[in-house]
Scaffold this active site. Structure first.
Site, PDB file in Angstrom:
ATOM      1  CB  SER A  95      -0.992  -0.031   1.168  1.00 46.97           C
ATOM      2  OG  SER A  95      -0.315  -0.205   2.370  1.00 46.97           O
ATOM      3  CG  ASP A 140      -3.655  -2.905  -2.624  1.00 52.68           C
ATOM      4  OD1 ASP A 140      -4.328  -3.018  -3.665  1.00 52.68           O
ATOM      5  OD2 ASP A 140      -3.949  -3.481  -1.553  1.00 52.68           O
ATOM      6  CG  HIS A 141      -6.833   0.044  -1.816  1.00 53.16           C
ATOM      7  ND1 HIS A 141      -8.128   0.264  -2.229  1.00 53.16           N
ATOM      8  CD2 HIS A 141      -6.759  -1.268  -1.498  1.00 53.16           C
ATOM      9  CE1 HIS A 141      -8.805  -0.870  -2.147  1.00 53.16           C
ATOM     10  NE2 HIS A 141      -7.991  -1.824  -1.719  1.00 53.16           N
ATOM     11  CG  ASP A 155      -9.591   3.118  -3.990  1.00 57.74           C
ATOM     12  OD1 ASP A 155     -10.650   3.540  -4.497  1.00 57.74           O
ATOM     13  OD2 ASP A 155      -9.548   2.494  -2.919  1.00 57.74           O
ATOM     14  CG  HIS A 204      -9.738  -5.177  -3.389  1.00 56.90           C
ATOM     15  ND1 HIS A 204      -8.730  -4.341  -2.994  1.00 56.90           N
ATOM     16  CD2 HIS A 204      -9.742  -5.159  -4.743  1.00 56.90           C
ATOM     17  CE1 HIS A 204      -8.147  -3.830  -4.063  1.00 56.90           C
ATOM     18  NE2 HIS A 204      -8.747  -4.305  -5.141  1.00 56.90           N
ATOM     19  N   GLY A 263      -9.410 -10.623   0.839  1.00 55.33           N
ATOM     20  CA  GLY A 263      -9.290 -12.080   0.836  1.00 55.33           C
ATOM     21  C   GLY A 263      -9.258 -12.696   2.228  1.00 55.33           C
ATOM     22  CB  VAL A 292      -3.945 -12.309   1.009  1.00 54.80           C
ATOM     23  CG1 VAL A 292      -3.868 -12.836   2.434  1.00 54.80           C
ATOM     24  CG2 VAL A 292      -4.806 -13.213   0.131  1.00 54.80           C
ATOM     25  CB  THR A 351      -6.171  -8.469   7.346  1.00 51.01           C
ATOM     26  OG1 THR A 351      -6.675  -7.252   6.798  1.00 51.01           O
ATOM     27  CG2 THR A 351      -6.406  -8.485   8.839  1.00 51.01           C
TER      28      THR A 351
HETATM   29 ZN   LIG Z   1      -8.285  -3.744  -1.188  1.00 52.68          ZN
END
Ligand SMILES: [Zn+2]
Length: 291
Positions: free
Chosen positions: A50, A82-83, A104, A215, A217, A238, A240
């Site tokens: 991220s 990501d995002h 995003d 998103h 997962g 994936v 978290t």
């Molecule tokens: Zn996501």
């Protein structure tokens, strides 16, 4: 062979009815663990960061490590941002050598989402062999810069999805279908499988052109994962689970070995745990042996 964008490996996945694992990392140990797991499983791989870790570690450093590992690996590997809600930062990461960029703008209006997504698509395609991901509707939970309450989460509308993809020229597409970031609060989260299937039919019914991303997962039951792949999901994010694995393993190691002062041993415990978690995901996604 080893440095690839996300679209090319996802088209293969969508055709073969499996999905590519996209694993978020925040440091070098996790990055190496993810690559080792994918090599062991002979699976195509997407490494994700991220925005925060890409700034903390420095995007140029990350790309240098990615290239070093990917060039030596016998599997195709993509590095994905990501995002990212900031168009300018998307462009900087495209310049730095990320091979997939997610803009995003899903919290913006439909028209503004299209405008920002198209700007990142046009720029990234001018830079090189990059693909771009964009999102329509909102995935609930927390993902770095983006926070959405579950009841606010709006799912992607199939007709709008088609218009969005057409007008932005985006390479891979993340429709909100009820999956969530973080940890699911119930054992049977409410996922709109048919919505994903309908969007896939509209976009890819005549041949895979714009593979779809799932998103959130972490915590999805295995039978849900299989059904989502059946409905067109070709990339599963994936994050978290790997964060929990990192923190829990570190904590447990230190509690059990409080008198030891050898960081390498903690790193090695973390690496093993993440490699196991990623290997399990690759098995669930059906991507083992597909590289
Ligand atoms: Zn996501």
């Amino acid at each position: 062979m080893s440095i690839v964008n996300a679209k090319e490996i996802m088209i293969e996945a969508a055709r073969g009815k499996y999905a590519v694992g996209a694993f978020n990392i925040t440091d070098l140990i996790q990055l190496e663990a993810v690559v080792e797991a994918a090599k062991e499983k002979k699976a195509p791989l997407i490494i994700q960061t991220s925005v925060k870790p890409s700034k903390f570690l420095d995007r140029h450093v990350l790309v240098a490590i990615y290239r070093t590992l990917a060039e030596a690996a016998p599997i195709p590997i993509c590095l994905h941002l990501d995002h990212c809600t900031d168009v300018e930062y998307c462009k900087q990461c495209a310049d730095a050598g990320y091979t997939n960029i997610m803009i995003d703008a899903s919290k913006q209006t439909f028209e503004e989402n299209i405008r920002q997504s198209k700007e990142v698509v046009d720029y990234s395609h001018s830079v090189g062999n990059l693909s771009v991901e964009a999102e329509l509707g909102t995935v609930s939970g927390v993902e770095d810069q983006v926070k959405v309450a579950e009841d606010e989460a709006a799912l992607a509308n199939p007709a709008q999805a088609a218009e969005f993809v057409e007008r932005t020229g985006v390479d891979i597409f993340a429709p909100a279908i009820g999956t969530a970031h973080g940890v699911y609060k119930t054992k049977n989260p409410k996922i709109d499988f048919d919505r994903l299937g309908k969007i896939n039919q509209i976009l890819n019914g005549g041949g895979i052109k714009t593979p779809l991303v799932v998103h959130g997962g972490t915590g999805l039951p295995e039978d849900y994962i299989k059904r989502l792949i059946e409905m067109g999901g070709a990339k599963f994010n994936v994050s978290t689970e790997l964060k929990h694995t990192l923190i829990d393993t570190t904590y447990e190691y230190i509690i059990a070995n409080r008198d030891e002062y050898d960081p390498g041993k903690i790193d090695s415990a973390v690496k093993d745990a993440i490699r196991m978690a990623v290997g399990h995901w690759i098995d669930m996604l059906g991507s083992a042996g597909k590289a």
